[in-house]
Each structure stands twice: as C-alpha cells, then as structure tokens.
Design a protein around this motif. Structure first.
Motif, PDB file in Angstrom:
ATOM      1  N   ALA A   1       4.268 -24.699   5.997  1.00  0.00           N
ATOM      2  CA  ALA A   1       3.664 -25.122   4.594  1.00  0.00           C
ATOM      3  C   ALA A   1       1.945 -25.276   4.945  1.00  0.00           C
ATOM      4  O   ALA A   1       1.300 -25.630   3.997  1.00  0.00           O
ATOM      5  CB  ALA A   1       4.113 -26.652   4.380  1.00  0.00           C
ATOM      6  N   GLY A   2       1.653 -24.839   6.329  1.00  0.00           N
ATOM      7  CA  GLY A   2       0.155 -24.834   6.417  1.00  0.00           C
ATOM      8  C   GLY A   2      -0.227 -25.857   7.291  1.00  0.00           C
ATOM      9  O   GLY A   2      -1.485 -25.948   7.661  1.00  0.00           O
TER      10      GLY A   2
ATOM     11  N   PHE B   1      -0.244 -35.222   5.718  1.00  0.00           N
ATOM     12  CA  PHE B   1      -0.216 -33.956   5.106  1.00  0.00           C
ATOM     13  C   PHE B   1       0.980 -33.951   4.085  1.00  0.00           C
ATOM     14  O   PHE B   1       0.834 -33.174   3.116  1.00  0.00           O
ATOM     15  CB  PHE B   1       0.038 -33.006   6.340  1.00  0.00           C
ATOM     16  CG  PHE B   1       0.361 -31.611   5.896  1.00  0.00           C
ATOM     17  CD1 PHE B   1      -0.779 -30.451   5.600  1.00  0.00           C
ATOM     18  CD2 PHE B   1       1.744 -31.058   5.810  1.00  0.00           C
ATOM     19  CE1 PHE B   1      -0.509 -29.395   5.018  1.00  0.00           C
ATOM     20  CE2 PHE B   1       2.113 -29.743   5.285  1.00  0.00           C
ATOM     21  CZ  PHE B   1       0.621 -29.032   4.973  1.00  0.00           C
ATOM     22  N   LEU B   2       2.156 -34.278   4.588  1.00  0.00           N
ATOM     23  CA  LEU B   2       3.266 -34.385   3.512  1.00  0.00           C
ATOM     24  C   LEU B   2       3.171 -35.095   2.373  1.00  0.00           C
ATOM     25  O   LEU B   2       3.299 -34.961   1.227  1.00  0.00           O
ATOM     26  CB  LEU B   2       4.532 -34.656   4.063  1.00  0.00           C
ATOM     27  CG  LEU B   2       5.283 -33.495   5.059  1.00  0.00           C
ATOM     28  CD1 LEU B   2       6.485 -33.966   5.725  1.00  0.00           C
ATOM     29  CD2 LEU B   2       5.312 -32.270   4.486  1.00  0.00           C
ATOM     30  N   LEU B   3       2.543 -36.485   2.657  1.00  0.00           N
ATOM     31  CA  LEU B   3       2.132 -37.230   1.596  1.00  0.00           C
ATOM     32  C   LEU B   3       1.072 -36.625   0.468  1.00  0.00           C
ATOM     33  O   LEU B   3       1.194 -37.008  -0.614  1.00  0.00           O
ATOM     34  CB  LEU B   3       1.470 -38.639   2.133  1.00  0.00           C
ATOM     35  CG  LEU B   3       2.434 -39.564   2.775  1.00  0.00           C
ATOM     36  CD1 LEU B   3       1.868 -40.681   3.276  1.00  0.00           C
ATOM     37  CD2 LEU B   3       3.495 -40.094   1.477  1.00  0.00           C
ATOM     38  N   SER B   4       0.169 -35.950   0.989  1.00  0.00           N
ATOM     39  CA  SER B   4      -0.783 -35.166   0.185  1.00  0.00           C
ATOM     40  C   SER B   4      -0.038 -33.880  -0.601  1.00  0.00           C
ATOM     41  O   SER B   4      -0.836 -33.345  -1.283  1.00  0.00           O
ATOM     42  CB  SER B   4      -2.140 -34.757   0.880  1.00  0.00           C
ATOM     43  OG  SER B   4      -1.704 -33.422   1.747  1.00  0.00           O
ATOM     44  N   ARG B   5       1.173 -33.537  -0.235  1.00  0.00           N
ATOM     45  CA  ARG B   5       1.615 -32.225  -0.784  1.00  0.00           C
ATOM     46  C   ARG B   5       3.027 -32.778  -1.484  1.00  0.00           C
ATOM     47  O   ARG B   5       3.935 -32.571  -1.039  1.00  0.00           O
ATOM     48  CB  ARG B   5       2.000 -31.399   0.430  1.00  0.00           C
ATOM     49  CG  ARG B   5       0.787 -30.691   1.042  1.00  0.00           C
ATOM     50  CD  ARG B   5       0.230 -29.728   0.390  1.00  0.00           C
ATOM     51  NE  ARG B   5       0.855 -28.577  -0.083  1.00  0.00           N
ATOM     52  CZ  ARG B   5       1.456 -27.671   0.528  1.00  0.00           C
ATOM     53  NH1 ARG B   5       1.039 -27.428   1.445  1.00  0.00           N
ATOM     54  NH2 ARG B   5       2.265 -26.788  -0.151  1.00  0.00           N
TER      55      ARG B   5
END
Length: 144
Positions: free
Chosen positions: A123-124, A50-54
């Motif tokens: 952040a979702g 998730f964080l890598l995609s954001r």
C-alpha cells in the motif's frame, strides 16, 4: 490490525527484555530458533496514521517490521548493548518458572512467529526502522 511485539522505551516488551539482558539473560530462549516478529513503536503509530489516512484500504494488515529475526539474533543484539559478565542459559523449564512469576505464558516466548507486512508495504508504507538493529540503536539509549 494484527500486531507483532511492539518495541518502545517506556512500556511493552523492550524494558522487560532489556532488564533481563542486563542480568545475563540476553541468551537464546529455549532453542533460540523461533522467529520473532517485532515493530518499533514509532512505526506502529505511523502505520496507524497511514491506514487512517487511506479509507480505500480495508481488511487485515500485519503491523510488524519487514525483517523478522530468530530469537538467538534478537538476544544477540541486546547482548551487544548490555554485555553482561554472565550468560545464563534459558531452557524451557526455567522459562516456565519465569513466566509464572511475570504472570505471562511461555508460549509468548517460545512460539515461532515469522510475519511480514506485505499488504502494508504494497500500500506504500515505508518503515523508519525496518531492521531490529536500527530500532534498538534508537530505543536502548532511551531506556531508564
């Protein structure tokens, strides 16, 4: 990333505490009132993705489930699965001996950590295993 105890079927803390619970050590450690923050291994991997995609997100994120629980409750959940014949107390002095044998520190067991993933959820990110009972229901059958 600040990571809580990651629970998985083949490494980390869960195989160790599950083995102890089988032998009657699924009882509260010390006073049992210390908070335990934890995270299912799949949610850990999903949170990293998730964080890598954001790339718009930066800073520190707590990687932990949104529902910490006290040590007594955590061990009660393990006891539910293993139902040992004996329930042995785990006072601090006994934990210090065990920690020495396991080459770890009693602070990892006795220190209270009540952490929540506020920035991650804001952040979702949605947890697949938001509660420890759901995580253990998934993981315990996978343990050897």
């Amino acid at each position: 990333m600040r990571t809580a105890i990651v629970l998985g079927p083949d490494g980390g803390a869960l195989p160790v505490v599950a083995r102890l619970a089988r032998y009657g050590l699924g009882t509260p450690q010390g006073t049992g009132r210390q908070w335990v923050s934890w995270l299912h291994v799949l949610d850990f991997c999903r949170a990293v993705e998730f964080l890598l995609s954001r790339p718009d997100l930066d800073g520190t994120f707590n990687f932990c489930a949104p529902t910490p629980l006290i040590n007594q409750e955590f061990n009660g959940l393990l006891d539910h699965y293993y139902r040992p014949r004996l329930h042995l107390p785990q006072p601090r002095w006994l934990l210090e001996i065990g920690a020495l044998l396991l080459r770890t520190e009693t602070e990892l067991i006795l220190k209270s950590r009540k952490v929540v993933p506020q920035r991650l959820t804001q952040a979702g990110f949605a947890f697949q295993f938001p509660t420890c009972d759901l995580a253990l229901a998934d993981l315990v059958p996978q343990l050897p």
